[in-house]
Write a protein that holds these residues in place. Structure first.
Motif, short mmCIF file in Angstrom:
data_model
loop_
_atom_site.label_atom_id
_atom_site.label_comp_id
_atom_site.label_asym_id
_atom_site.label_seq_id
_atom_site.Cartn_x
_atom_site.Cartn_y
_atom_site.Cartn_z
N ARG A 76 -2.92 3.43 7.19
CA ARG A 76 -4.06 4.06 7.85
C ARG A 76 -3.64 4.74 9.15
NH1 ARG A 76 -9.19 0.62 10.02
NH2 ARG A 76 -10.37 2.30 11.03
N VAL B 168 -2.16 -2.14 4.87
CA VAL B 168 -3.22 -1.13 4.93
C VAL B 168 -3.30 -0.53 6.33
CG1 VAL B 168 -5.74 -0.84 4.88
CG2 VAL B 168 -4.57 -2.05 3.02
N ASP C 210 -4.49 2.78 18.42
CA ASP C 210 -4.28 1.91 17.25
C ASP C 210 -5.66 1.54 16.72
OD1 ASP C 210 -2.04 -0.29 16.05
OD2 ASP C 210 -4.12 -0.93 15.95
N THR C 211 -5.79 1.45 15.41
CA THR C 211 -7.12 1.22 14.85
C THR C 211 -7.59 -0.22 14.96
OG1 THR C 211 -6.17 0.92 12.65
CG2 THR C 211 -6.90 3.14 13.23
N GLY C 212 -6.67 -1.15 15.23
CA GLY C 212 -7.09 -2.48 15.67
C GLY C 212 -7.24 -3.57 14.65
N GLU C 213 -7.30 -3.25 13.37
CA GLU C 213 -7.60 -4.33 12.42
C GLU C 213 -6.43 -5.28 12.19
OE1 GLU C 213 -7.32 -1.18 11.67
OE2 GLU C 213 -6.54 -0.83 9.64
N ARG D 73 -3.66 8.68 10.14
CA ARG D 73 -4.40 9.14 11.31
C ARG D 73 -3.51 10.02 12.18
NH1 ARG D 73 -6.10 6.96 16.20
NH2 ARG D 73 -4.39 5.48 16.01
N GLY E 148 -11.72 -2.45 13.16
CA GLY E 148 -10.82 -3.00 14.17
C GLY E 148 -11.49 -4.01 15.09
N SER F 13 -3.23 7.19 -3.45
CA SER F 13 -2.76 5.94 -2.85
C SER F 13 -3.02 4.79 -3.81
CB SER F 13 -3.44 5.68 -1.51
OG SER F 13 -4.78 5.32 -1.67
N PHE G 9 -3.08 13.49 10.69
CA PHE G 9 -4.26 14.33 10.49
C PHE G 9 -3.97 15.77 10.92
CE2 PHE G 9 -8.26 16.21 11.99
CZ PHE G 9 -8.99 16.15 10.81
N PHE H 254 -9.53 -7.94 0.18
CA PHE H 254 -8.21 -8.43 0.58
C PHE H 254 -8.18 -9.10 1.93
CE2 PHE H 254 -7.16 -5.38 3.78
CZ PHE H 254 -7.84 -4.24 3.42
N GLN I 146 -3.67 -6.70 4.91
CA GLN I 146 -4.32 -6.01 6.03
C GLN I 146 -3.26 -5.32 6.91
OE1 GLN I 146 -8.01 -7.12 6.84
NE2 GLN I 146 -8.13 -6.70 9.03
N ASN J 296 -12.60 -6.62 11.00
CA ASN J 296 -12.93 -5.73 9.90
C ASN J 296 -12.15 -4.42 10.06
OD1 ASN J 296 -14.26 -4.12 11.78
ND2 ASN J 296 -16.25 -5.06 11.38
N ARG K 232 -2.14 15.28 4.23
CA ARG K 232 -3.41 14.89 3.62
C ARG K 232 -3.07 13.93 2.49
NH1 ARG K 232 -4.97 16.50 -0.86
NH2 ARG K 232 -7.14 16.45 -1.53
N VAL K 233 -3.83 12.84 2.39
CA VAL K 233 -3.59 11.87 1.33
C VAL K 233 -3.85 12.52 -0.03
CG1 VAL K 233 -4.33 9.69 0.29
CG2 VAL K 233 -4.17 9.89 2.77
N HIS L 203 0.89 -1.16 0.00
CA HIS L 203 0.00 0.00 0.00
C HIS L 203 0.92 1.21 0.00
CE1 HIS L 203 -3.85 2.03 1.89
NE2 HIS L 203 -3.56 2.49 0.70
#
Lengths: 424, 424
Positions: A197, A193, A119-122, A201, B234, A212, A204, B216, A190, B231, A208-209, A69
């Motif tokens: 991500r 990504v 952390d976003t956790g995924e 974050r 997270g 991608s 922010f 993915f 995953q 997902n 700014r993206v 990514h």
């Protein structure tokens, strides 16, 4: 909800327990936690961790992972201190994520219920998957065209040129360039990504993206033990690539040496060329095998040059065929052979991509080309010029993005990525 | 070029040699070829082959693979014979590809240099990677709204409804519906993409890609030995999913039984609901952990319901918290709990997706929701209605596509996919 437990857990811990397999894992996980990291499952996991520290950044000579990514950011502040603070936060996050750990103190199960998790956790429960994160700086970080940005007067390397327009380019500006590029590669998409991500974050308000891209299959052999993968033309790609253990070639063609730059901060760094190359898949798929092989200059099944031998046999550009050279002069192999370009080579590290289909029902797919070179003026521009003017393959390609980035050297623990630029 | 060799080689053969590892593989590969398929490497490879024959199509109760390429096709001919011929060709290609073989007689190294290869070649050297290909028929295959198509008068199942507009839907027509859906799942994305591409190529002139999507990371646990994946919120997803070994639940909620349909050809089939659900990633990432857990109704770290226990503990929707039920009534768990919907369940088999970023620099990412149900009128529409009206999670979601497809039953060797429809 005071009765809810809020365990601070690590991806490594969960992974260890997952490695043990099956149900009833909680007990095993706790046992590992109690006994610390010397237990076998934890040790096993280190196998897919790539150290983010070193003389050079990871993700360049690292054995190419299978997924990528990559993102181009624009910096939306003019506050140098804010930018540097973000780079420090990014570095800490990259150090954690590349070890398979969560970002921040609390991670996905942040200690405070009243704050967003750090952390976003995924990626919880997933391994580090050989994650590498590589950053580079675009020309627009240094100058807005008129004046310097972020106090970086005099720091713009001469080699960080504006890439020229090549014949046939259909470059979309909004997919191109950018102040900072971040390439995350891993064997699990995953995980890649998740890395991008979480950096987005953290950034922010600072970045700014801009664009991608997800890549799903590496297109280059980068170490001697990797098989040469196939691109979406169905051909082996990267047969003649520089390999990670070829120190001499790397020093000559990839790493910026002390004498090779006007910018001491770039010593140990390199330049990344990134271009999204859409393939005209439907047209290619209806071309005869003979045409395909003549365009590439190699045999589709084996990857051997049309002049004979096996995949790694050197092509004989002079060997006669029934109608001119057996390797056509306008074939990809002939056009880009180092003998035609003063012996220059690139370290290619691109990825296949598929972004669904376009409005006409055609597959929007191709190659996200990434190459690392010591200087794009000698190692990329002349080759791309030759290719765009004469290469038979060009008929099947459409270059839709373009970018060149100065990739600073690696760091040691305690430093932050880009420190050489901002503190030299 | 007469001296060029043109070996017809199989992916299986190459893979066996790759499995042996290291350089100098050609000799090993030839040895395997000489000794036939009883050798260990070939036997090993069968482990990642999923049989495409059976009472039901593969890719429904198959342990969810990690990658998906799904595409919606429109049929561009009105010639029934041409459509049936394509379905036969597709079936042969699917039978080959799911066994890790190339498409067609010649494969990527087609015998004739003057014809396009019968296989596009980018999966050569890769294993079958548990590839499954699942096809379904949209309502528009049966009728153009006024009259029947392809002589399918009287064959449109009552259950193949037009899905209603749900509150908050932002469905894009060009990403939705389609005459035929093809879902390719594999543990290697290049294998899934290769399958879709070769089917598209075979279908040229008969079908046209309407939409497609790459996924993915699976988002559902579908067999008891799979860990529940996370997902992009997270959170663990699919904790309460129907499992592949729960024959009773499958018969009740997924497979169309003899008494359950007006269309005998659908017996043994099912219905696929497919919806692209974009997540408002940036908004979610700035929500406090408390908010996130209240929206989902589960603890982020463990997946346990807020009423306590562990991941697979049944949620106690009545347990009091400090302010109403401890599992908020508008949480996702409470809203979709089978107890609220006459006990109906879905077999969920969705995938995470990331399609880069949108024009505002936000990640275009989320969940490509796929569910298999016996009847969308009882098993999907009421749940989606409840969710779109009241579910707290909806604030973070945007449904950008929608589709419902009749998935015909499986076939035996010698039959073609869809035969029950066209020859009943």
């Amino acid at each position: 909800m005071a009765e809810k437990s809020s365990p601070v857990f690590s991806r490594r811990l969960l992974l260890s327990s997952a490695g043990a397999g099956g149900a009833g894992l909680a007990v095993g996980a706790l046992a590992h936690a109690a006994f610390g990291s010397q237990l076998e499952p934890a040790a096993k996991k280190v196998a897919d961790v790539v150290d983010c520290h070193g003389q050079h950044q990871a993700g360049i000579t690292t054995a190419a992972q299978d997924r990528m990514h990559i993102v181009g950011f624009d910096v939306v502040t003019e506050d140098r201190a804010k930018l540097v603070a973000m780079l420090k936060e990014w570095t800490a996050a990259i150090e954690a994520m590349t070890q398979g750990k969560e970002v921040g103190e609390g991670g996905a199960a942040s200690g405070s219920y009243d704050a967003p998790p750090t952390d976003t956790g995924e990626a919880v429960g997933l391994s580090a998957a050989n994650l590498t994160v590589t950053i580079g700086f675009g020309r627009s970080l240094f100058t807005d065209g008129k004046k310097s940005r972020f106090g970086l007067e005099g720091k713009l390397p001469e080699a960080l040129i504006e890439l020229p327009h090549f014949s046939g380019d259909m470059v979309e500006e909004e997919r191109s360039h950018g102040d900072i590029v971040v390439q995350a590669c891993a064997n699990d998409p995953q995980v890649a990504v998740h890395a991008i991500r979480n950096l987005s974050r953290i950034g922010f308000g600072t970045v700014r993206v801009r664009w991608s891209q997800i890549g799903f299959g590496r297109t280059s052999k980068t170490t001697s033990d990797q098989q040469t993968p196939r691109n979406l033309f169905g051909f082996k790609d990267g047969t003649a690539n520089i390999l990670a253990d070829d120190a001499e070639a790397l020093d000559k063609h990839v790493w910026v040496g002390e004498g090779a730059t006007d910018q001491p901060w770039m010593v140990g760094g390199t330049y990344m060329v990134a271009r999204r190359i859409r393939m005209q898949i439907e047209v290619w798929d209806r071309a005869a095998l003979r045409e395909q092989e003549n365009v590439v200059g190699r045999i589709k099944s084996t990857g051997a040059p049309l002049s004979g031998g096996e995949e790694f046999t050197a092509p004989d550009l002079a060997m006669a065929g029934s109608n001119g050279p057996i390797i056509p002069a306008d074939s990809h192999v002939a056009m880009l052979h180092p003998s035609k370009h003063n012996g220059v080579q690139m370290l290619r590290r691109g990825f296949n991509y598929t972004d669904g289909s376009d409005g006409l029902g055609r597959l929007d797919a191709g190659l996200f080309f990434i190459a690392f070179v010591v200087d794009a003026r000698t190692h990329f521009v002349p080759l791309q010029k030759a290719m765009s003017a004469n290469d038979a393959m060009n008929e099947y390609l459409r270059h839709t993005s373009s970018g060149l980035y100065a990739v600073p050297p690696g760091i040691t623990q305690g430093q932050y990525l880009g420190q050489q630029l901002f503190e030299s």
